[in-house]
Design a protein around this motif. Structure first.
Motif, PDB file in Angstrom:
ATOM      1  N   GLU A  16      35.883 -35.339 -32.314  1.00 17.87           N
ATOM      2  CA  GLU A  16      34.885 -34.815 -33.254  1.00 17.87           C
ATOM      3  C   GLU A  16      35.556 -34.363 -34.529  1.00 17.87           C
ATOM      4  O   GLU A  16      36.773 -34.171 -34.580  1.00 17.87           O
TER       5      GLU A  16
ATOM      6  N   ILE B 228      31.723 -37.913 -31.448  1.00 16.54           N
ATOM      7  CA  ILE B 228      31.420 -39.233 -30.882  1.00 16.54           C
ATOM      8  C   ILE B 228      30.565 -39.034 -29.626  1.00 16.54           C
ATOM      9  O   ILE B 228      30.852 -38.175 -28.791  1.00 16.54           O
TER      10      ILE B 228
ATOM     11  N   THR C  73      36.917 -42.688 -33.765  1.00 17.33           N
ATOM     12  CA  THR C  73      36.026 -43.251 -32.744  1.00 17.33           C
ATOM     13  C   THR C  73      36.126 -42.458 -31.441  1.00 17.33           C
ATOM     14  O   THR C  73      35.492 -42.811 -30.452  1.00 17.33           O
ATOM     15  N   LYS C  74      36.934 -41.377 -31.467  1.00 20.62           N
ATOM     16  CA  LYS C  74      37.046 -40.477 -30.328  1.00 20.62           C
ATOM     17  C   LYS C  74      37.124 -39.048 -30.848  1.00 20.62           C
ATOM     18  O   LYS C  74      37.680 -38.800 -31.909  1.00 20.62           O
TER      19      LYS C  74
ATOM     20  N   ASP D 178      29.066 -43.517 -32.718  1.00 18.90           N
ATOM     21  CA  ASP D 178      30.235 -44.223 -32.183  1.00 18.90           C
ATOM     22  C   ASP D 178      31.367 -44.349 -33.206  1.00 18.90           C
ATOM     23  O   ASP D 178      32.440 -44.853 -32.886  1.00 18.90           O
ATOM     24  N   ARG D 179      31.129 -43.849 -34.444  1.00 16.65           N
ATOM     25  CA  ARG D 179      32.198 -43.862 -35.448  1.00 16.65           C
ATOM     26  C   ARG D 179      31.857 -42.866 -36.545  1.00 16.65           C
ATOM     27  O   ARG D 179      30.686 -42.689 -36.898  1.00 16.65           O
TER      28      ARG D 179
END
Length: 219
Positions: free
Chosen positions: A41, A47, A38-39, A207-208
């Protein structure tokens, strides 16, 4: 004495089974690399990236096709027809009687952009291309309430009903992958045996990302 042997034997079996389970759980990480981020790449997908940018990366990585995953698999019939709402841009809904009728309506720019009959029976109502999406919903609700054998559900609006081809200059698809918020695809260029991505969008931005890559190629 016999009773003790049975208990010991049972204990040994539990140990063996425990080792087997442990071995199976370890093989996943040994042979398959999995990530859920979630953070940051991974594989060029980051993201916060827009759908258009993600598509450009997919094309650069020679992705052949993208399969959209529907968030909700709701089925509408006479019992819940009032909950049927207007379709989003580029989406499709299928009217089905469970036997010999299937009609797929695709929406674009708030109007019916394509009507595709798959079954052998005509639709119970006439909704030509150009009809407003609001009128389509009204007709669908009416048909569901009058004929209890009918049901409606969202379907993928690609020509094959499953995935969108993205490695062609011009696509003949009736819908668009940009209408969906969950994309599933494979990048074959990642060694040794390709990688599977599932990319989730929220308000048009990633976002995920879930990622699976075999660590070895099995011949």
């Amino acid at each position: 004495m016999t009773k003790v042997k049975k208990i010991m034997f049972g204990g040994r079996m539990i140990v063996v089974m425990g080792l087997a389970v442990s071995s199976v759980s370890c093989t996943n990480s040994v042979f398959v690399e999995s990530k859920d981020i979630t953070k940051g790449e991974i594989g060029g997908f980051a993201i916060g990236m827009s759908k258009q940018h993600a598509m450009e990366i997919a094309q650069q990585e020679h992705v052949h096709s993208i399969r959209p995953l529907l968030n909700v698999a709701s089925v509408y019939n006479y019992s819940n027809s009032e909950t049927l709402l207007s379709l989003g841009e580029g989406r499709s809904i299928e009217l089905d009687n469970g036997r010999d009728l299937k009609v797929v309506y695709t929406v674009a720019r708030c109007k019916v952009a394509n009507v595709r009959t798959i079954g052998r029976v005509d639709s119970p109502f006439d909704t030509p291309v150009g009809t407003s999406v609001n009128d389509l919903i009204v007709e669908l609700k009416k048909a569901l309430n009058e004929n209890h054998s009918l049901s409606a559900r969202e379907v993928v609006s690609s020509g094959n009903g499953t995935w969108f081809v993205v490695d062609q200059a011009k696509s003949k698809e009736s819908g668009t992958i940009f209408a969906y918020d969950v994309w599933s695809f494979e990048v074959t260029a990642i060694k040794p045996a390709g990688a599977e991505f599932v990319v989730y969008f929220s308000e048009g931005l990633i976002d995920r990302i879930t990622y699976k890559r075999p660590r070895i190629r099995i011949e």
